[in-house]
Design a protein around this motif. Structure first.
Motif, PDB file in Angstrom:
ATOM      1  N   TYR C  10      -3.406   2.278  34.919  1.00  0.00           N
ATOM      2  CA  TYR C  10      -4.588   2.940  34.375  1.00  0.00           C
ATOM      3  C   TYR C  10      -4.157   4.201  33.642  1.00  0.00           C
ATOM      4  O   TYR C  10      -3.355   4.989  34.159  1.00  0.00           O
ATOM      5  CB  TYR C  10      -5.587   3.309  35.472  1.00  0.00           C
ATOM      6  CG  TYR C  10      -6.760   4.079  34.921  1.00  0.00           C
ATOM      7  CD1 TYR C  10      -7.809   3.417  34.289  1.00  0.00           C
ATOM      8  CD2 TYR C  10      -6.786   5.468  34.979  1.00  0.00           C
ATOM      9  CE1 TYR C  10      -8.872   4.119  33.743  1.00  0.00           C
ATOM     10  CE2 TYR C  10      -7.847   6.183  34.421  1.00  0.00           C
ATOM     11  CZ  TYR C  10      -8.886   5.504  33.801  1.00  0.00           C
ATOM     12  OH  TYR C  10      -9.926   6.201  33.242  1.00  0.00           O
ATOM     13  N   ARG C  13      -8.634   7.924  28.907  1.00  0.00           N
ATOM     14  CA  ARG C  13      -8.911   7.555  27.534  1.00  0.00           C
ATOM     15  C   ARG C  13      -8.577   8.639  26.508  1.00  0.00           C
ATOM     16  O   ARG C  13      -8.375   8.356  25.338  1.00  0.00           O
ATOM     17  CB  ARG C  13     -10.410   7.230  27.457  1.00  0.00           C
ATOM     18  CG  ARG C  13     -10.804   6.615  26.163  1.00  0.00           C
ATOM     19  CD  ARG C  13     -12.223   6.088  26.221  1.00  0.00           C
ATOM     20  NE  ARG C  13     -12.531   5.477  24.941  1.00  0.00           N
ATOM     21  CZ  ARG C  13     -13.601   5.771  24.216  1.00  0.00           C
ATOM     22  NH1 ARG C  13     -14.465   6.651  24.649  1.00  0.00           N
ATOM     23  NH2 ARG C  13     -13.796   5.187  23.050  1.00  0.00           N
ATOM     24  N   TYR C  14      -8.565   9.869  26.948  1.00  0.00           N
ATOM     25  CA  TYR C  14      -8.423  10.954  25.967  1.00  0.00           C
ATOM     26  C   TYR C  14      -6.973  11.236  25.626  1.00  0.00           C
ATOM     27  O   TYR C  14      -6.071  11.071  26.438  1.00  0.00           O
ATOM     28  CB  TYR C  14      -9.109  12.212  26.501  1.00  0.00           C
ATOM     29  CG  TYR C  14     -10.557  11.971  26.813  1.00  0.00           C
ATOM     30  CD1 TYR C  14     -11.494  11.854  25.779  1.00  0.00           C
ATOM     31  CD2 TYR C  14     -10.991  11.795  28.124  1.00  0.00           C
ATOM     32  CE1 TYR C  14     -12.818  11.591  26.056  1.00  0.00           C
ATOM     33  CE2 TYR C  14     -12.329  11.522  28.408  1.00  0.00           C
ATOM     34  CZ  TYR C  14     -13.227  11.424  27.372  1.00  0.00           C
ATOM     35  OH  TYR C  14     -14.552  11.141  27.642  1.00  0.00           O
ATOM     36  N   PRO C 320      -7.349  -4.908  32.578  1.00  0.00           N
ATOM     37  CA  PRO C 320      -6.846  -4.509  31.261  1.00  0.00           C
ATOM     38  C   PRO C 320      -5.313  -4.407  31.231  1.00  0.00           C
ATOM     39  O   PRO C 320      -4.696  -3.913  32.181  1.00  0.00           O
ATOM     40  CB  PRO C 320      -7.468  -3.125  31.040  1.00  0.00           C
ATOM     41  CG  PRO C 320      -8.624  -3.060  31.974  1.00  0.00           C
ATOM     42  CD  PRO C 320      -8.252  -3.897  33.154  1.00  0.00           C
ATOM     43  N   HIS C 324      -4.112  -2.284  26.135  1.00  0.00           N
ATOM     44  CA  HIS C 324      -5.532  -1.961  25.978  1.00  0.00           C
ATOM     45  C   HIS C 324      -5.751  -0.455  26.136  1.00  0.00           C
ATOM     46  O   HIS C 324      -6.487   0.162  25.360  1.00  0.00           O
ATOM     47  CB  HIS C 324      -6.357  -2.727  27.013  1.00  0.00           C
ATOM     48  CG  HIS C 324      -7.758  -2.222  27.154  1.00  0.00           C
ATOM     49  ND1 HIS C 324      -8.746  -2.550  26.266  1.00  0.00           N
ATOM     50  CD2 HIS C 324      -8.317  -1.392  28.061  1.00  0.00           C
ATOM     51  CE1 HIS C 324      -9.867  -1.943  26.617  1.00  0.00           C
ATOM     52  NE2 HIS C 324      -9.632  -1.233  27.720  1.00  0.00           N
ATOM     53  N   GLU C 327      -4.339   1.428  23.138  1.00  0.00           N
ATOM     54  CA  GLU C 327      -5.113   1.304  21.896  1.00  0.00           C
ATOM     55  C   GLU C 327      -6.514   1.911  22.006  1.00  0.00           C
ATOM     56  O   GLU C 327      -7.068   2.397  21.030  1.00  0.00           O
ATOM     57  CB  GLU C 327      -5.223  -0.179  21.507  1.00  0.00           C
ATOM     58  CG  GLU C 327      -3.885  -0.712  21.003  1.00  0.00           C
ATOM     59  CD  GLU C 327      -3.859  -2.226  20.882  1.00  0.00           C
ATOM     60  OE1 GLU C 327      -4.869  -2.870  21.200  1.00  0.00           O
ATOM     61  OE2 GLU C 327      -2.803  -2.749  20.481  1.00  0.00           O
ATOM     62  N   ASN C 328      -7.074   1.865  23.201  1.00  0.00           N
ATOM     63  CA  ASN C 328      -8.458   2.311  23.387  1.00  0.00           C
ATOM     64  C   ASN C 328      -8.486   3.810  23.704  1.00  0.00           C
ATOM     65  O   ASN C 328      -8.866   4.225  24.780  1.00  0.00           O
ATOM     66  CB  ASN C 328      -9.077   1.488  24.521  1.00  0.00           C
ATOM     67  CG  ASN C 328     -10.527   1.830  24.753  1.00  0.00           C
ATOM     68  OD1 ASN C 328     -11.239   2.201  23.824  1.00  0.00           O
ATOM     69  ND2 ASN C 328     -10.949   1.740  25.999  1.00  0.00           N
TER      70      ASN C 328
END
Lengths: 136, 389, 349
Positions: C10, C13-14, C320, C324, C327-328
């Protein structure tokens, strides 16, 4: 918040553990002691039930005047989420811009910090939701 | 059961009453009601006090005894009861007092509602309002009181096409009425543009969609209808009452855009009064947020479900419209001391039915309805008041 | 056969770029980032910490297999940023994945190799028959003092490896550790930010431990660099692991899949384990993997791994892939970065 009050809800807040009425099979979250449909017939028949962690946005709002403890997250998104198993719950939607959220958006549970009792106190964890994105 | 009349009304100014304490405003409203009823306080059999949060806001519980004591009646050792049902505390206190008089238990009863909000800061006041939702399953996750109504609003917009502009019309109308009400918190009028461009609180709710937090108290004196004319030229009859509840959490409701408790409480009240919504000339409803007024006039069946916003924007709830809603200025304009709201609504309707509302008088006011809600509609109290000529 | 039964990673996202950080301190961050081999680093959300990252990684690992979480007999969470100084991360994870109460759990700390130390412990417990499955997690929201070179790389992420001896997707043939007392990087009790020995962190610390560990492990196994499809070395920046690989005789093609620092920065305890997850995302039966973690203080844990046929039945798609998460991503500026990191002083209510 008082420690025991949070501690006793850990299974519910970490893992969406609700209850199912064995009489009518309806699922409730948060847990209830009595089924609002079956009343007396449900006594002793409300069994633990792990809800699916997926749902859709039933309604939402972007909060600019925060609840205490959420000052650092402004603006943040709150939503009422319709879970797959039936119940609706109120929770934050994280990891997206407000513009990405729509009524009907698919979401799934994530595990996040809910708050803390000041810098020296206990940290509370539990469910929030994130948009389900098509994975590459 | 006996018919019950309102023979006296009294209230303080609503707003930021810096100089006055909780007990002072409580007594002030009560004394005015006694004066208005033209009775001796010695006649009173009991006191009911509606209050939401004195324990948190002024760290004072046991306010029933406190108010009775400072009213000067401690030596009479009267029964005094404090009622708490969030912002419906006042309405529920009235309901209880009504039952006591109707049953024959008491003849003369004082019912008051009081709240002192401004002894604490905005953050604490808002936290108190939040605690009227489901603290364990709504508030703790970061939901504010405004955010719950915001989610109701968003869904209402989605289901019925209600717009932010229609909501703004509620604020504009209620400020207009408030500007003519000497006891109102706000004296300024608003434009739709001002409401729409005010800063966001919880989208789509903006600052000017929200009722303020106010201090204030209101009181009424009840007595059996058969005695009423002895004290009062224009007694107002409590023709119907209804009290109903729903799930504490908004998310658990059958439909988050319909306050089933309001539907149920008003059905009971209409039935008891033997009238229908069409016969209602004016209404005082619980517009803690502009969307609340829209939903409530629908659920009181004053307008069709889904058309509350449209009816408001068309002027149907203003003077000259189908039914005048919140001629006092409502929570939005007159102010919002939670425990006092339910009683203040009754005070306004009584003034209107007596024809004493001066500049904001609703012409032909004969039947009025009040709606006082607690939380996001988990409690609803409805009263139907009638002038009997 | 002891090995990896499942894995999950994990990454928050930032992202923030070196250019954005450099601009605050008046230096050419872009060039500095290039010299470090880092394009961006991950930043945890305001409500994320080592515990939430550990839970996310553990849940991803469990999504890929249908085992009963109650069969997990041990959970070890390695981090240098446990939210509590006293009170374990591992118990929260255990509760959140439904593994409680019949298990042992503890937190580990050994700078960037606390997670791999957990793998070794789990291997021992599984091999001895004391437990059926063990969960080893490396997770961090690492801190670099503002303005310090570490600020350009210290990032957030985590990985969880489920260790067992049934339906093993990657067998751990051998593990070997090389450990000395080398004070290259540390954080004293009560300090917000770590301190380090500057260039001393290089040769005597990172390179000595990583290279010795890798060489000795290959010696024990009788393997050479060309026997491996993939090699993963601890990655405090984008340069060190490549240089270490080159010195040992590995080529860039063996390093690339497991080298994530250029995209997400240094996830500390998560670093080598996330690199391993990224390799397992694409590995085929028979692929051999060399993974060498490094923790300041100092030590290296080496693992010689062979992917099994079981990986063909393995449900990677249930969670994921690392790609993923890479890229995300959403870039934030320094102002938002300080807000996410709770560095803005808010009014106290």
């Amino acid at each position: 918040m008082q420690i025991p009050r949070f501690w006793r809800q850990i299974p519910n807040r970490y893992n969406l553990i609700g209850v199912q009425c064995e009489n009518c099979k309806k699922v409730y979250f948060p847990p209830r002691i009595v089924c609002p449909d079956c009343h007396r017939l449900s006594i002793g028949k409300m069994k633990q039930y792990k809800l699916s962690d997926k749902g859709v946005v039933h309604s939402y709002t972007v909060i600019y005047e925060p609840a205490e403890g959420f000052e650092n997250q402004v603006p943040y998104i709150m939503a009422i989420i319709q879970l797959e198993d039936g119940p609706r719950i109120t929770a934050q939607i994280v990891d997206c811009n407000p513009e990405e959220v729509k009524i009907g958006s698919r979401v799934e549970m994530v595990f996040r910090r809910l708050g803390e009792d000041g810098k020296a106190g206990i940290i509370y964890y539990g469910y929030k939701f994130a948009l389900v994105k098509t994975q590459t | 059961m006996r018919d019950v009349a309102i023979i006296g009304i009294g209230m303080t100014k609503f707003g930021e009453l810096w100089e006055k304490s909780f007990r002072e405003i409580g007594i002030e409203a009560g004394l005015r009601a006694i004066e208005d009823a033209k009775i001796s306080g010695d006649l009173l059999d009991a006191l009911y006090v509606g209050n939401m949060s004195a324990g948190k806001l002024i760290e004072q519980e046991h306010v029933s005894s406190l108010i009775l004591d400072y009213s000067g009646y401690s030596s009479k050792h009267l029964p005094a009861v404090r009622v708490e049902a969030a912002s419906a505390s006042g309405g529920v206190a009235l309901y209880e007092a009504y039952l006591a008089v109707a049953s024959g238990m008491y003849d003369f009863v004082m019912v008051g509602g009081a709240e002192k909000m401004t002894d604490v800061g905005d953050a604490e006041a808002n936290r108190e309002l939040c605690s009227t939702a489901d603290n364990e399953w709504e508030s703790i996750f970061g939901a504010t009181y405004a955010s719950l109504f915001a989610m109701l609003a968003r869904r209402h917009m989605y289901e019925y096409g209600t717009t932010e502009e229609q909501m703004a019309h509620v604020a504009v109308k209620n400020h207009k009425f408030a500007s003519k009400n000497p006891v109102a918190h706000f004296k300024n009028t608003l434009t739709v543009e001002q409401v729409l461009t005010s800063s966001p609180v919880a989208t789509p709710i903006k600052t000017l969609d929200c009722a303020p937090v106010s201090d204030g108290a209101a009181a009424v004196v009840l007595c059996p209808w058969d005695h009423a004319r002895k004290f009062c030229d224009t007694p107002i009859k409590i023709a119907g009452v209804g009290l109903a509840t729903d799930t504490i959490a908004l998310h658990s409701r059958r439909d988050i855009c319909t306050m089933d408790a309001v539907v149920r409480a008003s059905s009971k009240a209409y039935h008891m009064a033997r009238i229908g919504p069409k016969e209602v000339n004016l209404a005082e409803v619980h517009d803690c947020y502009t969307i609340a007024e829209i939903v409530e006039i629908e659920d009181l069946r004053l307008v069709k479900k889904g058309e509350g916003g449209k009816a408001t924007a068309e002027g149907q709830t203003d003077i000259g419209g189908k039914v005048v809603v919140n001629p006092s200025g409502g929570l939005k304009g007159r102010g919002q001391p939670p425990g006092a709201v339910g009683i203040a609504q009754v005070v306004e309707i009584v003034q209107q039915l007596r024809g004493e509302a001066k500049e904001r008088q609703v012409p032909g006011a004969n039947v009025g309805i009040t709606l006082n809600i607690g939380g996001t509609g988990a409690t609803a109290f409805v009263s139907i008041l009638k002038r009997e000529n | 056969m002891v090995g990896i039964v499942s894995y999950g990673g994990y990454v928050p996202r930032y992202r923030i770029t070196p250019a954005e950080i450099g601009a605050v301190w008046g230096i050419d961050g872009k060039s500095y980032g290039e010299s470090l081999g880092v394009k961006a680093k991950s930043v945890p959300g305001a409500d994320e910490d080592t515990i939430t990252i550990a839970v996310a990684a553990a849940r991803n690992a469990l999504k890929r297999v249908s085992i009963n979480p109650k069969d997990i007999g041990a959970i070890y969470c390695g981090s240098e940023s446990h939210p509590y100084a006293v009170k374990p991360t591992a118990t929260v994870v255990a509760e959140a994945i439904g593994a409680t109460p019949d298990l042992t759990a503890a937190d580990y700390e050994f700078a960037c190799k606390a997670g791999t130390a957990g793998i070794q412990t789990c291997m021992g417990l599984v091999k001895s028959g004391m437990i059926k499955y063990g969960l080893a997690i490396g997770s961090d929201t690492s801190q670099g003092a503002p303005g310090d070179p570490l600020e350009y790389t210290a990032s957030a992420g985590g990985a969880a490896l489920l260790i067992g001896n049934e339906k093993v997707v990657a067998e751990i043939n051998r593990t070997y550790s090389f450990t000395t007392d080398t004070p290259d990087f540390w954080r004293r009790e009560g300090q917000m930010y770590p301190s380090h020995g500057g260039r001393f962190t290089g040769e005597p610390a990172y390179f000595r431990h990583v290279l010795t560990c890798a060489k000795k492990l290959m010696e024990m196994q009788g393997t050479k660099p060309e026997d491996y499809q993939y090699a993963i070395f601890h990655q405090p920046n984008g340069r060190f692991p490549r240089r270490a690989g080159k010195m040992l005789g590995f080529k860039d093609e063996q390093i690339n899949q497991g080298l994530l620092t250029p995209y997400i920065g240094n996830t500390y305890s998560g670093a080598v384990m996330l690199g391993l997850c990224s390799v397992l995302d694409v590995a085929k039966p028979g692929d051999r993997i060399l993974a060498v973690a490094f923790g300041s203080g100092a030590g290296s844990d080496g693992f010689d791994i062979t992917v099994t046929d079981e990986i063909q039945n393995f449900k990677r798609e249930n969670a994921p892939l690392i790609r993923h998460y890479i890229e995300n991503a959403v870039e934030v500026n320094y102002a938002i970065y300080t807000k996410l990191k709770h560095q803005i002083i808010l009014r106290e209510e």
